[in-house]
Every structure is written in C-alpha cells, then in structure tokens.
Design an enzyme around this catalytic site. Sequence first.
Site, PDB file in Angstrom:
ATOM      1  N   SER A 180      13.115   5.747 -14.173  1.00  0.00           N
ATOM      2  CA  SER A 180      12.018   6.467 -14.805  1.00  0.00           C
ATOM      3  C   SER A 180      11.932   7.904 -14.297  1.00  0.00           C
ATOM      4  CB  SER A 180      10.716   5.714 -14.536  1.00  0.00           C
ATOM      5  OG  SER A 180       9.614   6.516 -14.802  1.00  0.00           O
ATOM      6  N   SER A 181      11.970   8.058 -12.962  1.00  0.00           N
ATOM      7  CA  SER A 181      11.838   9.401 -12.390  1.00  0.00           C
ATOM      8  C   SER A 181      12.999  10.299 -12.778  1.00  0.00           C
ATOM      9  CB  SER A 181      11.781   9.325 -10.868  1.00  0.00           C
ATOM     10  OG  SER A 181      10.680   8.582 -10.469  1.00  0.00           O
ATOM     11  N   THR A 214       5.848  26.941   4.508  1.00  0.00           N
ATOM     12  CA  THR A 214       4.596  26.215   4.283  1.00  0.00           C
ATOM     13  C   THR A 214       3.419  27.041   4.792  1.00  0.00           C
ATOM     14  OG1 THR A 214       5.933  24.294   4.798  1.00  0.00           O
ATOM     15  CG2 THR A 214       3.611  23.912   4.433  1.00  0.00           C
ATOM     16  N   TRP A 229       7.485   0.344   3.384  1.00  0.00           N
ATOM     17  CA  TRP A 229       7.874   1.108   2.200  1.00  0.00           C
ATOM     18  C   TRP A 229       9.275   1.696   2.356  1.00  0.00           C
ATOM     19  CZ3 TRP A 229       8.992   6.219   0.690  1.00  0.00           C
ATOM     20  CH2 TRP A 229       8.998   7.161   1.713  1.00  0.00           C
ATOM     21  N   TYR A 284       8.322  16.191  -0.221  1.00  0.00           N
ATOM     22  CA  TYR A 284       8.009  17.422  -0.953  1.00  0.00           C
ATOM     23  C   TYR A 284       7.802  17.134  -2.435  1.00  0.00           C
ATOM     24  CZ  TYR A 284       9.085  19.281   3.507  1.00  0.00           C
ATOM     25  OH  TYR A 284       9.057  19.503   4.849  1.00  0.00           O
ATOM     26  N   LYS A 338       2.453  29.746   2.442  1.00  0.00           N
ATOM     27  CA  LYS A 338       1.624  29.281   1.332  1.00  0.00           C
ATOM     28  C   LYS A 338       0.158  29.189   1.757  1.00  0.00           C
ATOM     29  CE  LYS A 338       4.647  26.780  -1.762  1.00  0.00           C
ATOM     30  NZ  LYS A 338       4.117  27.388  -2.993  1.00  0.00           N
ATOM     31  N   HIS A 374       0.841  -1.196   0.000  1.00  0.00           N
ATOM     32  CA  HIS A 374       0.000   0.000   0.000  1.00  0.00           C
ATOM     33  C   HIS A 374       0.877   1.248   0.000  1.00  0.00           C
ATOM     34  CE1 HIS A 374      -3.048   2.945   0.882  1.00  0.00           C
ATOM     35  NE2 HIS A 374      -2.381   3.300   1.968  1.00  0.00           N
ATOM     36  N   ASP A 406       6.468  20.717 -27.373  1.00  0.00           N
ATOM     37  CA  ASP A 406       6.641  19.415 -26.729  1.00  0.00           C
ATOM     38  C   ASP A 406       7.681  19.603 -25.629  1.00  0.00           C
ATOM     39  OD1 ASP A 406       6.627  16.669 -26.086  1.00  0.00           O
ATOM     40  OD2 ASP A 406       6.220  16.144 -28.160  1.00  0.00           O
ATOM     41  N   SER A 465      -2.719  26.082  -6.548  1.00  0.00           N
ATOM     42  CA  SER A 465      -2.423  27.484  -6.854  1.00  0.00           C
ATOM     43  C   SER A 465      -2.924  27.895  -8.233  1.00  0.00           C
ATOM     44  CB  SER A 465      -0.915  27.742  -6.765  1.00  0.00           C
ATOM     45  OG  SER A 465      -0.425  27.323  -5.523  1.00  0.00           O
ATOM     46  N   ARG A 478       2.087   1.243  15.001  1.00  0.00           N
ATOM     47  CA  ARG A 478       1.910   1.024  13.568  1.00  0.00           C
ATOM     48  C   ARG A 478       2.269  -0.408  13.218  1.00  0.00           C
ATOM     49  NH1 ARG A 478       5.745   5.338  10.663  1.00  0.00           N
ATOM     50  NH2 ARG A 478       4.881   4.393   8.804  1.00  0.00           N
ATOM     51  N   HIS A 500      14.871  13.918  11.306  1.00  0.00           N
ATOM     52  CA  HIS A 500      13.720  13.963  12.213  1.00  0.00           C
ATOM     53  C   HIS A 500      12.870  12.694  12.087  1.00  0.00           C
ATOM     54  CE1 HIS A 500      11.178  16.326   9.028  1.00  0.00           C
ATOM     55  NE2 HIS A 500      10.978  15.037   8.891  1.00  0.00           N
ATOM     56  N   HIS A 501      13.181  11.864  11.078  1.00  0.00           N
ATOM     57  CA  HIS A 501      12.534  10.553  11.011  1.00  0.00           C
ATOM     58  C   HIS A 501      13.228   9.557  11.924  1.00  0.00           C
ATOM     59  CE1 HIS A 501      10.102  11.550   7.422  1.00  0.00           C
ATOM     60  NE2 HIS A 501      11.097  12.368   7.179  1.00  0.00           N
ATOM     61  N   GLU A 540      11.575  13.472  -0.766  1.00  0.00           N
ATOM     62  CA  GLU A 540      10.490  12.740  -1.426  1.00  0.00           C
ATOM     63  C   GLU A 540       9.124  13.234  -0.951  1.00  0.00           C
ATOM     64  OE1 GLU A 540      10.357  10.505  -3.819  1.00  0.00           O
ATOM     65  OE2 GLU A 540       8.289   9.834  -3.588  1.00  0.00           O
ATOM     66  N   HIS A 567      13.027  12.354   2.871  1.00  0.00           N
ATOM     67  CA  HIS A 567      12.336  13.584   3.224  1.00  0.00           C
ATOM     68  C   HIS A 567      12.085  14.492   2.026  1.00  0.00           C
ATOM     69  CE1 HIS A 567      10.077  15.825   6.020  1.00  0.00           C
ATOM     70  NE2 HIS A 567      10.441  16.852   5.310  1.00  0.00           N
TER      71      HIS A 567
END
Lengths: 245, 642
Positions: B178-179, B337, B148, B266, B340, B84, B113, B277, B459, B311-312, B264, B262
């Site tokens: 790919s990315s 943030t 994950w 964002y 925004k 998931h 293009d 926006s 978890r 911080h993780h 990731e 991290h």
Amino acid sequence: MATADTPAGHEGHHEHVHYTSTGLENRKIAIWALIGSECMLFASLISTYLIYKGRSKVGPFPHEWSCKTSNVVGKTAELVAGCAPADVLKPILDIPVTSQSTFVLLMSSLAMVLALAAVENKGHPLPAGAGWWDRCLASSKFWLMATAVMGATFIGYQSYEFTSFVHEGLTIKTNLFGSSFFTLTGFHGAHVSVGVLWLLTLFAIDVKRGLKGKNDVLLVDICALYWHFVDVVWIAIFTLIYLIQ
Amino acid sequence: MATTAAPAPINTPAGTSYAPGEATGIWSWLTTVDHKRIGTLYLWTALTFFIVAGIEAFIIRLQLMKPNNQLVSAEMYNQLFTMHGTTMVFLVIMPLSAAFFNYLIPLQIGARDVAFPRLNAFSYWVYLFGGIFMTVPIFFNVAPNGGWFGYAPLTTMQFSGGLNIDFWVIGLQILGVSSLAAAFNFITTIINMRAPGMSLMRMPIFTWMSFVVQFLLILAFPAITIALFFLQFDRFFGTQFYEIAAGADPLLWQHLFWVFGHPEVYILILPAFGLASEILPTFSKKPLFGYNVMVYSGIMIGFLGFGVWAHHMFAVGMGATADTIFAMATLLIGIPTGVKIFNWVATMWGGNIRFTVAMKFAISLVALFTIGGISGVMHSSPPTDLQQTDTYFIVAHFHYVLFGGSIMGIMGGIYFYYPKIFGRYMSEKLGNWHFWSFFVGMNMTFFPMHYAGMLGMPRRIYTYDIGQGWEQFNLWSTVGALLQGVGLICFVYNFVKSRKRGEVAPNDAWGAGTLEWSIPSPPPDYNFAKIPYVTSRYPLWDIKQPEMTAELTHTAPDAGVIADAHAVPMHEETQYYTAKSLGIPMPFPTIKPFFAALFMVLMMAGLVFIHLDLFWVAIFVMIGSGAAFVGSLYGWLTSPLE
C-alpha cells in the site's frame, strides 16, 4: 486527468497531449521511481548473499569442493581425495552454462531495443527496395516475441540450474548459501517472468490492434525500461555471485 | 473550454459535507477514485485505528499503574505493546499522513487529481484490508507478540511458534504494498502535475515535506520487504537466514530492519513538520521564515536519515569505529532539525498571532518535539545510550517525538483542514478541551518515564516489584493517560458532531495563502474549474493582501506554458458546477481497484493456513485469489481511465 482541457469520454488510442510540468508522461516518471525502489530491493538481497558468503557450515559450496561426512572444504578435488566418492560435493556453480543464459538475456535487451524502434517507426514507409531484413526490423511483433522467447529461455536455464542443484544436494534449506542463493536468483527469475508476461501482453495487443502512435510507444517504452533494468541486475548478480570466487 | 454556453452554477445550501452535485451512498465510496474522497477514507479509517491503539495503550497503562498488578497476563501484555506500536506506526500515523497527502497534494499544486487515481484507490483498500488482517487476531489471543521491530531470531519458529508472528509478517508485507504504490503515485504527481508557474521552490512546504517522505518510502521499504521475506521463508519454507546454528548472523535482521526503521522515523515526522509549516505562517500572518532553508533541511534530514540506522544497535557491540561513525551522523541530523525549530520560532517572531486550536497544536509540536529531539541527541552518544537503551527513557524519548511531534502536528492539521474537507469548522471550545487535556496529559504520561528509565525500569516488562522507586512515576503516567483519553473523547465527539453542526466555513477558512484555499469548501470533484498560474509562494495572499508577500519574487511562467495548460491568472472560485458543464473529463468510478486489493490481500494472507495444517486450503486460497488478482489487474489496466 491532468490540467489540460480535453474532450470527455476518450477511448484507448486517441492522441492526447496532457499538460505536464516536465513534459514527460506520468507513467514514465513512475517507472523510474519503481526502478529506484527495485535497486534497494536487490541491494538488500545481494548484500545478504555477500554477508553470508563463506559462512555456511555444510556443503555444497558455490566454488569449493567439500566432503559431506568429514566436512573438509578445499579449492581442488585432491583435498577431498580421502572422501568416499559418494560423499564428494562438487563446486556447484556452473559458470559455462550460466554464461550461455546470461548471453541470451543480454541479447534479449537488444531485441527489446529493436522492438521499441519498430513501434516508434510505425507509419514510416519502408525504403524502396527494402529486403527481408528491413521488413524484419520493422516488425514490432517479431521483436516483442523474440524478447519474450529469450526471457523464457533464461527462465528455462534457471529451472534447469535449480533442479540440477537440488539433485546435487543443494536446496533452499541446506545451508546459508542455498537459502540466500535461491532467494536472490529466485527473486530475479520472478522479475524476468513478470517481464515475459508483460511482453506477451504487449504482443497480444500488437496482434489484436497493432501497436502504433505516441501512447503505444510509451507502453513499450516503460516495459523496455523495466526489462533493461532486470538485465542490468543480472549483470551484477552474475559478476558478484558466479564470477568472483 | 469545450463548452460554448456559460455553465450554470449549482445552487445548494452551504455547509454540506459533500460538494453539491456529487454521488453519495456506499457504492460511490467503494468505487471512488477521487483523491479527496480517498483522503477522507484514510482519515476515518486511521482515526478508527487510533482509537484501537489508544485503548491498547490505556490497558498497558492500567496494568503498569501499580506494582505486581495482574490485570492482564504477560502473554497478553506482549500482544498489547506489540500491537500498540505496530498500529500507531503503520495503521495510524502513516495513514493519517497519507490522508493529508491524498487530500492536499493535488490541491496545493493546482492539479485535478493524482497521477494515477485508480492506483490511489488500490493503495487505500490494501491498507484497509491489511489493517483488519493485523488487528483482528488480538480478539482471539493470537495477535503479534514480538514487538513492533519483530527482532529475528526471536521471531523465528524456534522461539515464536504459533500464528502470532505470521499475522505480523504478512500484515506488514501487505501494508508495504500500500505504502509503495502510494509513494510512486505521489512522486509522479508532485514532479509532473504542478500548475504552470508552480516551480519546485514555490511548492507549499507541506507538499515539499511529503515529497521527501515519498522518496524515503520507496528507498526504505524494500529493505524491510526483504527482511520480512527472509523471515517468512524461514517460518514457512525452512530457509536458514536467521538460523544461528547454521552460521547465520544474529544482526542481519537488526541491520535490515533499521535501514528501513530509521528513515521510517522521518516518514512519521516530516508530514507533521509540513503541516506545522502551513499552520504557523497562517496564524502568524507572516510568510514562513527561511523557506529555502526549510526545504533544504527537510531534504538533509531525509538524506542523513539513511546513514544513522545503527544508532538503534549501540548495545549489540559493533565496535568503536562503527559506533563513532553512527554517533556522529546522528549528531549531524540535529543540525537541520534544529534549523527547522528556529525557523518556526522566527516565523512567529513579531507576527500577529491568533491562538486557534490548530495554532496551539502547531506550537506544542515545536516545544514537545524539541524535548524529544534533545533526549534523542543525548542517546546519540554511545556511552550515554548504553545506560538508557531498553529503559523507559527511550519510551519517553520516542513518545515525545511521535506523540508530541507527529500526533500533535497531525491533530493541528485536522483542525486546520477540517473546514476545507467538510465545509464546516470544528468547535474551538471542544478543541481547547482536547488540546489542553492532550498537552497536559501527554507531558504527565511521558515526562515521568524519563525518571523511571533513569532509575532502571526496563521496557516491555508486564509488571514490576515494589521498592525500586518506580511506583509514583508509573502512577503519574497512568493518570496522564487517563487525561489523554478524555482529550480523545472530546476530539472524537467534536470531529463527528461538527460535520453537521459546525459553523459553515468559507473558501478561505483561516486567511491562508496557498492554492487549496482559493476553491470552495468542500472542493468540487474537479478541484479547479480553471487552472491558475502561480507567480509566488503565497498566491492567495498576493490577490488579497499584496503587501504581505511584497518582498518575494513574483514571475509569471512563459506564455507558451500557460497556453499549453489553458491556465488563467490566480483567482478565487466560489461557485459549484458540474464537471460535465465545464467540459472537464473526470476519471470513471470503478470497483476494480477494490477487488484487485481484496484478492491480493487474500493471496498474501492465504499463507497462514499452512501453519493451521491446512496445506491444500492454503494452496487453493493463494492460487485462486492470485488468479483473481491478476484478472482484476488486467481488467483494470485495459479499461480507459476517463
């Protein structure tokens, strides 16, 4: 492709000036982005090597003498004098030999610059009374091949280094030093190999139809940027892994 | 123009889901290099994976509905939550964003293009094959089961034998290719292919946020690539990177993973911010409040995002100094943030608001992301975090930012851009059903998780005993998940049905102000018959309602630049022509990127055979498809583009 109106159905070598926002060619920007990304790739590899430096539990070590049976580690051969000669592990990094391959790789960057200059100057007639050296400088084939040969020589040195390490008892499985060393230098070697293939492809194009004109200069230019980058990375690796003890 | 006679428009009934005059059929999709078609492929594929990940989540919720439930085994539960998470991050949210990058960036900057159309096709095919490679194992009970985040040494052979983690490691490497390929492409496109006058500070904010995301991708992905290579080497070749007994650092994986992980976060949220926006100003009939500051805060978020990864890892005991530094850096991210959030509110303030479905999704992003953002600031403080880490409180937090933020924003984007992509509106009525069941359902699912977490529910547990006060919260969560399922069904039905039966949309479906709305819906393959030059941030509002952007500065680009690009003043285009009649060179369709992607994925996937004790099969597959990959690459690079 881009925004300008150009005649349809063009083939490889026509000169096209597509409008771009910066005036630079797209591929040139892309190769710089790739190099930025590669910096992070090698930064991760080099940091891992440095974090694991000195953490290996068994020899061989990069710069120290050690004894296979008693696990004694020291800066000089005398410290492991009590060890049976068959069990003595030498410091494994061979700085003089690697200095030679480093020199060859650095010189290959010079050849690359000359190859690019030769392609850029195609179409300029040689000055009157040009000697063999002027003709040599004007030959993009010569310098492309020279760069590729020097890159291949570097790979040859690396293969020699890897096999001799394996004979001295250091493989990718032996210890943390082996794992991180072979992975880091192996990634670099793979990059050099890709570069050599790239250069040989350019050489083949040059033989087949001659590299000249703006588009071909770009082809050589992006290869050169990649090649110089791979060289610069080696300077970092050589300094951090070989020279600093 | 190359042609002298005036080109004749093609007349076809309005409201087809293809631009008239374009090739159709499966071959045209396999060989396409058109950024709009590739974007559409991304959209369909990612929505399919969204349904898969939704079913996985729903099974998880059914399992946790009541204490001591035995619907699935612990082993299957591990596979479900791992897949998931992995699917939602890498196969749903990132590719949904990629669908919008593909479709919108060239249209928003006035290009015909992307910079490298064939590389773009390659990125998509690699994503599709990688996604299939990752997803199929769950039907054979060998799906990845290490979370994950795949923490090593848990995922090394010693603790996770079997093929499960192999699929994960190799699958992520494939998706990384790919990315990265897509990111190089979009960086070049945005830097280099803007229409004359489209200065960086005139780019639509979605393009800006996408631009930031591409830099995050190229700088963050190498870290996980290396971490994955180490794990791959440990599992297949016996290296010792994560071998604690050999002296390895048990935190090496965590550091490398979160240096990627991290940013990731964002990568997942900034595209949704960009979409919101675009939507909020359109339906408030006001330019975005504080455009410049919105751009700078996006850049700031991306920049600070590289300095907060640890911080993780507060719970691993890094020491007071490291904890303090990372806590402060994390608190700092709250500033851009928050800016925004306030700017979106200020955009709506005093505006003439139309509550379309897209607008509702965008507003709900502002509200729900704020809740997730605030709980994020809560556990940026290490003492608080130590109470919350690895509990359902964290699950609640990141679902508020990723579902409430990313998914709600992207859903808004789909309702907003559907008329541009397919030429017809989605049904607002079904859309309202979808919105309200998602909105109520997601709050009902994720809000009680805060409480379950504070009561200590960990978890990743597959079941729990009675009497810990978690029962009612879990039951609410499951009911909420059911409601979200209803919303998803409404959405899928609406999405599929509206392609043929929705109300036909004009060029400018919503009265928006940016370039993509000045061309027909769906856009013709060449996008812009004449490249417009841009003199402000909302060029379409300038020609339709000049008073709306009167306060912005308008300057035309140099005449030299305009002549260089053959650009004409900003205008609307309503007719379809063939690219040929307009004399616009189009890239040739080609199958080579498809094969290059297929062989590259086979080459990487062949490694799995080693753990099936089929060493020579692995060698054969890897070398064979490796050679075929290099061959297709040479064929591709030596054939002309257009």
